[in-house]
Scaffold this motif. Structure first.
Motif, mmCIF file in Angstrom:
data_model
loop_
_atom_site.group_PDB
_atom_site.id
_atom_site.type_symbol
_atom_site.label_atom_id
_atom_site.label_comp_id
_atom_site.label_asym_id
_atom_site.label_seq_id
_atom_site.Cartn_x
_atom_site.Cartn_y
_atom_site.Cartn_z
ATOM 1 N N MET A 150 38.578 -53.715 77.183
ATOM 2 C CA MET A 150 37.541 -52.827 76.659
ATOM 3 C C MET A 150 36.913 -53.421 75.408
ATOM 4 O O MET A 150 35.723 -53.303 75.188
ATOM 5 N N LYS A 151 37.725 -54.109 74.593
ATOM 6 C CA LYS A 151 37.154 -54.785 73.418
ATOM 7 C C LYS A 151 36.154 -55.835 73.881
ATOM 8 O O LYS A 151 35.100 -55.993 73.303
ATOM 9 N N GLY A 152 36.512 -56.565 74.968
ATOM 10 C CA GLY A 152 35.623 -57.588 75.522
ATOM 11 C C GLY A 152 34.300 -56.977 75.940
ATOM 12 O O GLY A 152 33.230 -57.507 75.679
ATOM 13 N N ILE A 153 34.362 -55.788 76.573
ATOM 14 C CA ILE A 153 33.151 -55.127 77.052
ATOM 15 C C ILE A 153 32.240 -54.746 75.899
ATOM 16 O O ILE A 153 31.038 -54.723 76.003
ATOM 17 N N GLN A 154 32.888 -54.433 74.748
ATOM 18 C CA GLN A 154 32.045 -54.016 73.637
ATOM 19 C C GLN A 154 31.266 -55.174 73.024
ATOM 20 O O GLN A 154 30.322 -54.962 72.299
ATOM 21 N N ARG A 155 31.690 -56.396 73.305
ATOM 22 C CA ARG A 155 31.054 -57.506 72.601
ATOM 23 C C ARG A 155 30.354 -58.497 73.510
ATOM 24 O O ARG A 155 29.715 -59.407 73.031
ATOM 25 N N GLY A 156 30.535 -58.339 74.837
ATOM 26 C CA GLY A 156 30.164 -59.420 75.754
ATOM 27 C C GLY A 156 28.674 -59.647 75.939
ATOM 28 O O GLY A 156 27.826 -59.043 75.271
ATOM 29 N N ARG A 157 28.397 -60.542 76.883
ATOM 30 C CA ARG A 157 27.013 -60.898 77.157
ATOM 31 C C ARG A 157 26.843 -61.015 78.672
ATOM 32 O O ARG A 157 27.716 -61.524 79.374
ATOM 33 N N LEU A 158 25.700 -60.535 79.169
ATOM 34 C CA LEU A 158 25.433 -60.583 80.604
ATOM 35 C C LEU A 158 24.217 -61.464 80.847
ATOM 36 O O LEU A 158 23.192 -61.314 80.202
ATOM 37 N N ASN A 159 24.384 -62.377 81.800
ATOM 38 C CA ASN A 159 23.326 -63.330 82.114
ATOM 39 C C ASN A 159 22.885 -63.133 83.551
ATOM 40 O O ASN A 159 23.588 -63.542 84.461
ATOM 41 N N ILE A 160 21.739 -62.496 83.762
ATOM 42 C CA ILE A 160 21.336 -62.301 85.158
ATOM 43 C C ILE A 160 19.914 -62.817 85.388
ATOM 44 O O ILE A 160 19.142 -62.998 84.438
ATOM 45 N N SER A 161 19.611 -63.039 86.659
ATOM 46 C CA SER A 161 18.241 -63.361 87.052
ATOM 47 C C SER A 161 17.843 -62.389 88.145
ATOM 48 O O SER A 161 18.662 -62.063 89.004
ATOM 49 N N VAL A 162 16.595 -61.953 88.103
ATOM 50 C CA VAL A 162 16.157 -61.004 89.133
ATOM 51 C C VAL A 162 14.913 -61.536 89.833
ATOM 52 O O VAL A 162 14.098 -62.250 89.238
ATOM 53 N N ALA A 163 14.786 -61.173 91.100
ATOM 54 C CA ALA A 163 13.600 -61.563 91.863
ATOM 55 C C ALA A 163 12.363 -60.937 91.233
ATOM 56 O O ALA A 163 12.438 -59.855 90.640
ATOM 57 N N THR A 164 11.225 -61.628 91.374
ATOM 58 C CA THR A 164 9.968 -61.162 90.777
ATOM 59 C C THR A 164 9.745 -59.672 91.045
ATOM 60 O O THR A 164 9.400 -58.906 90.144
ATOM 61 N N THR A 165 9.970 -59.278 92.291
ATOM 62 C CA THR A 165 9.715 -57.887 92.680
ATOM 63 C C THR A 165 10.624 -56.903 91.946
ATOM 64 O O THR A 165 10.265 -55.740 91.754
ATOM 65 N N ALA A 166 11.806 -57.369 91.557
ATOM 66 C CA ALA A 166 12.796 -56.454 90.974
ATOM 67 C C ALA A 166 12.439 -56.016 89.560
ATOM 68 O O ALA A 166 13.089 -55.129 89.009
ATOM 69 N N ILE A 167 11.396 -56.619 88.954
ATOM 70 C CA ILE A 167 11.055 -56.188 87.580
ATOM 71 C C ILE A 167 10.597 -54.738 87.553
ATOM 72 O O ILE A 167 10.561 -54.119 86.504
ATOM 73 N N TYR A 168 10.247 -54.192 88.734
ATOM 74 C CA TYR A 168 9.776 -52.808 88.753
ATOM 75 C C TYR A 168 10.909 -51.792 88.645
ATOM 76 O O TYR A 168 10.663 -50.622 88.440
ATOM 77 N N PHE A 169 12.157 -52.243 88.837
ATOM 78 C CA PHE A 169 13.247 -51.277 88.668
ATOM 79 C C PHE A 169 14.412 -51.813 87.822
ATOM 80 O O PHE A 169 15.173 -51.030 87.272
ATOM 81 N N ALA A 170 14.525 -53.155 87.698
ATOM 82 C CA ALA A 170 15.682 -53.706 86.979
ATOM 83 C C ALA A 170 15.783 -53.196 85.528
ATOM 84 O O ALA A 170 16.880 -52.845 85.074
ATOM 85 N N PRO A 171 14.662 -53.100 84.783
ATOM 86 C CA PRO A 171 14.791 -52.619 83.406
ATOM 87 C C PRO A 171 15.357 -51.192 83.319
ATOM 88 O O PRO A 171 16.121 -50.884 82.405
ATOM 89 N N THR A 172 15.020 -50.339 84.275
ATOM 90 C CA THR A 172 15.579 -48.975 84.265
ATOM 91 C C THR A 172 17.097 -49.027 84.380
ATOM 92 O O THR A 172 17.833 -48.333 83.666
ATOM 93 N N LEU A 173 17.586 -49.896 85.300
ATOM 94 C CA LEU A 173 19.029 -49.998 85.501
ATOM 95 C C LEU A 173 19.711 -50.620 84.289
ATOM 96 O O LEU A 173 20.761 -50.161 83.854
ATOM 97 N N LEU A 174 19.072 -51.650 83.731
ATOM 98 C CA LEU A 174 19.665 -52.294 82.550
ATOM 99 C C LEU A 174 19.693 -51.321 81.371
ATOM 100 O O LEU A 174 20.624 -51.325 80.573
ATOM 101 N N GLY A 175 18.675 -50.476 81.293
ATOM 102 C CA GLY A 175 18.615 -49.474 80.217
ATOM 103 C C GLY A 175 19.813 -48.533 80.308
ATOM 104 O O GLY A 175 20.474 -48.249 79.306
ATOM 105 N N ALA A 176 20.105 -48.075 81.520
ATOM 106 C CA ALA A 176 21.231 -47.148 81.710
ATOM 107 C C ALA A 176 22.550 -47.858 81.429
ATOM 108 O O ALA A 176 23.468 -47.285 80.837
#
Ligand code: PGA
Length: 299
Positions: A87-113
């Motif tokens: 849980m300490k790791g989760i509080q400090r970590g970093r996520l590295n993802i790539s999304v398909a061009t089309t996914a920009i229409y929903f990926a930010p909503t999911l990342l926000g949550a």
């Protein structure tokens, strides 16, 4: 029974080694200190836990019974420590993802949550077409990718998390806009504003129509979905896009979805990572989050 963790820990070590001396050296204690803890524990329990015959130490029946519990308790404590460390790791970590061009229409909503749930995690999100995503996965440059079709390669893990229907869009004044149940063959007479080669949407659409004997005629090629939608509104051609990309234009009446038989093309969004990738705690939490929450959040 007023037993302390410390007493149980000392008891567990003596029971495991059947030796006060070895338990003492494992716990960095003196041998009399160990004997004292065991004596106190025996007083609390009200039964002898060890018996000494000559120089050898044996567990009594009560000692064996308590040893079983002590082992479980110490395993549970180790487990709790591991979970808390994660849980300490989760509080400090970093996520590295790539999304398909089309996914920009929903990926930010999911990342926000996701960010709301784990505010300490930094996220870096790259946007690229399907072909580039495959390369990034191949080169092990990212934790995972969001793409519209799992790679055929066997060394990837792909989990579907959301529907991704593809439709044909047109300007509202297009002659086909008012027709119902249009035969896909009819689209052979139209021209299209297509995505660039390497786009997942484009290859899915070309496959779908060529199986029905329709060769899509290209008016223009564009890698930006915003540009494609503008081009369709300007009557430069029809386009095939994911329904995620056109919510606003449909609401504002700037585009329409043509009523074509056998459409939409039914696809799904996938979360993809290399099979041999050791997912970080953060990446695993993101995956769990997406599979559990994405379709609820976007419905
Ligand atoms: P694309 O990928 O944005 O590269 O078209 C999305 C998809 O495969 O649906």
């Amino acid at each position: 029974m007023n037993v302390t963790f410390r007493q149980l820990k000392v008891f567990e070590a003596v029971a495991r080694h059947l030796s006060y001396t070895r338990a003492a050296s494992e716990l960095y204690l003196t041998q009399p200190a160990v004997s004292m803890q065991i004596k106190q524990l025996e007083e609390v329990v009200g039964l002898p836990l060890f018996e000494q015959i000559g120089k050898r130490v044996f567990l009594t029946d009560a000692g064996s019974e308590l040893h079983r519990y002590a082992r479980n308790i110490s395993q549970q404590l180790d487990e709790a420590r591991e979970v808390l460390e994660e849980m300490k790791g989760i509080q400090r970590g970093r996520l590295n993802i790539s999304v398909a061009t089309t996914a920009i229409y929903f990926a930010p909503t999911l990342l926000g949550a996701f960010h709301k749930r784990y505010p300490g995690i930094g996220v870096s999100m790259d946007v690229a077409n399907r072909e580039t995503l495959l390369q990034q996965l191949e080169n092990n440059e990212i934790d995972m990718a969001i793409m519209g079709q799992p790679p055929e390669e066997l060394n990837m893990v792909a989990d579907a998390f959301l529907y991704n229907p593809l439709v044909v869009i047109a300007p509202p004044d297009h002659p086909l806009a008012r027709q119902k149940n249009i035969d896909p063959v009819r689209l052979a007479d139209e021209v299209f504003v297509l995505r660039e080669p390497g786009s997942g949407t484009r290859s899915a659409a070309e496959k779908f129509f060529s199986r029905r004997g329709v060769q899509l005629r290209t008016a223009m090629v564009m890698s930006s979905l915003e540009a494609i939608k503008q081009a369709v509104q300007a009557s430069l051609g029809l386009a095939i896009v994911s329904t995620h990309t056109i919510k606003q234009e449909l609401e504002l009446g700037r585009l329409v979805v043509l009523d074509i038989k056998t459409l939409p093309i039914q696809r799904q969004w996938y979360l993809v990572h290399r099979e041999d990738k050791r997912l970080s705690v953060v990446a695993q939490s993101f995956k769990d989050f997406m599979l559990a929450e994405a379709s609820k959040l976007l419905s």
